[in-house]
Design a protein around this motif. Structure first.
Motif, PDB file in Angstrom:
ATOM      1  N   GLN A  90      22.257  63.709  42.371  1.00 59.55           N
ATOM      2  CA  GLN A  90      23.459  64.162  42.993  1.00 59.55           C
ATOM      3  C   GLN A  90      22.832  64.561  44.104  1.00 59.55           C
ATOM      4  N   ASN A  91      23.255  64.454  44.800  1.00 61.24           N
ATOM      5  CA  ASN A  91      23.022  64.575  46.598  1.00 61.24           C
ATOM      6  C   ASN A  91      21.099  65.106  47.176  1.00 61.24           C
ATOM      7  N   SER A  92      20.748  64.119  47.039  1.00 63.93           N
ATOM      8  CA  SER A  92      19.151  63.729  46.629  1.00 63.93           C
ATOM      9  C   SER A  92      18.207  64.267  47.935  1.00 63.93           C
ATOM     10  N   LEU A  93      17.091  64.382  47.661  1.00 64.29           N
ATOM     11  CA  LEU A  93      17.047  65.182  49.569  1.00 64.29           C
ATOM     12  C   LEU A  93      16.591  63.346  50.069  1.00 64.29           C
ATOM     13  N   GLU A  94      16.653  61.918  49.357  1.00 65.84           N
ATOM     14  CA  GLU A  94      16.506  60.737  50.315  1.00 65.84           C
ATOM     15  C   GLU A  94      17.517  60.755  51.025  1.00 65.84           C
ATOM     16  N   LYS A  95      18.873  61.828  51.029  1.00 62.80           N
ATOM     17  CA  LYS A  95      20.240  61.417  51.725  1.00 62.80           C
ATOM     18  C   LYS A  95      19.878  62.430  52.722  1.00 62.80           C
ATOM     19  N   ARG A  96      19.271  63.173  52.297  1.00 61.51           N
ATOM     20  CA  ARG A  96      18.975  64.341  54.048  1.00 61.51           C
ATOM     21  C   ARG A  96      19.144  63.385  55.437  1.00 61.51           C
ATOM     22  N   GLU A  97      19.768  63.861  56.162  1.00 63.91           N
ATOM     23  CA  GLU A  97      18.653  64.186  57.693  1.00 63.91           C
ATOM     24  C   GLU A  97      18.020  64.757  58.581  1.00 63.91           C
ATOM     25  N   SER A  98      17.999  65.560  57.866  1.00 67.35           N
ATOM     26  CA  SER A  98      17.201  66.116  58.744  1.00 67.35           C
ATOM     27  C   SER A  98      16.398  67.963  57.866  1.00 67.35           C
ATOM     28  N   HIS A  99      15.758  68.388  58.567  1.00 62.48           N
ATOM     29  CA  HIS A  99      14.719  69.122  57.448  1.00 62.48           C
ATOM     30  C   HIS A  99      15.273  70.741  57.717  1.00 62.48           C
ATOM     31  N   PRO A 100      15.161  71.463  58.157  1.00 62.31           N
ATOM     32  CA  PRO A 100      14.616  72.962  58.466  1.00 62.31           C
ATOM     33  C   PRO A 100      13.416  72.656  59.269  1.00 62.31           C
TER      34      PRO A 100
END
Length: 143
Positions: A90-100
């Motif tokens: 769940q909440n996988s990295l593929e779903k992230r919209e941005s990175h630090p």
């Protein structure tokens, strides 16, 4: 918490970089702090004092992300019991919209790199059950 993310003398919210530099890193660097999030060696060393090391299986989130079936096999072997359901991330990295930003990553690395080294050393000095990854994989630098 809300007051910590506001810019001084303002109602504007800090950017993530500002928060990291002005709040997170100073808080994490304090000797006497209320939080020890991400300080795995600190937590595990206490558990290792209370329980036989062979009763504690330390797992890697990266393995869950990249090879969940292998991680599930490790857990099954550790428990001696089959897990019939398939593990889903769940909440996988593929779903992230941005990175630090590089700035935030560098600032956080100042705090966490030495703590991560303590973890790797702790796990080398206190080997775990046979199904645990050895050596424990280093945390990836791709937040």
């Amino acid at each position: 918490w809300h007051k910590k993310v506001l810019k001084k003398n303002s109602t504007a919210i800090m950017s993530f970089d500002e928060y990291v530099e002005q709040v997170a890193v100073p808080t994490l660097k304090r000797k006497k702090r209320k939080t020890s999030h991400g300080m795995y060696a600190t937590h595990l060393s206490k558990w290792f004092q209370e329980f036989d090391r062979q009763q504690i299986l330390v797992l890697s989130f990266q393995e869950l992300q990249h090879n969940p079936k292998k991680l599930q096999q490790r857990i099954q072997e550790f428990l001696g019991y089959p897990i019939t359901a398939e593990m889903h991330l769940q909440n996988s990295l593929e779903k992230r919209e941005s990175h630090p930003s590089e700035f935030a990553r560098a600032k956080l690395s100042e705090v966490f790199a030495p703590e991560n080294d303590k973890l790797y050393q702790l796990l080398r000095e206190h080997p775990g059950p046979s199904m645990e990854q050895t050596p424990f994989p280093r945390f990836e630098d791709n937040l």
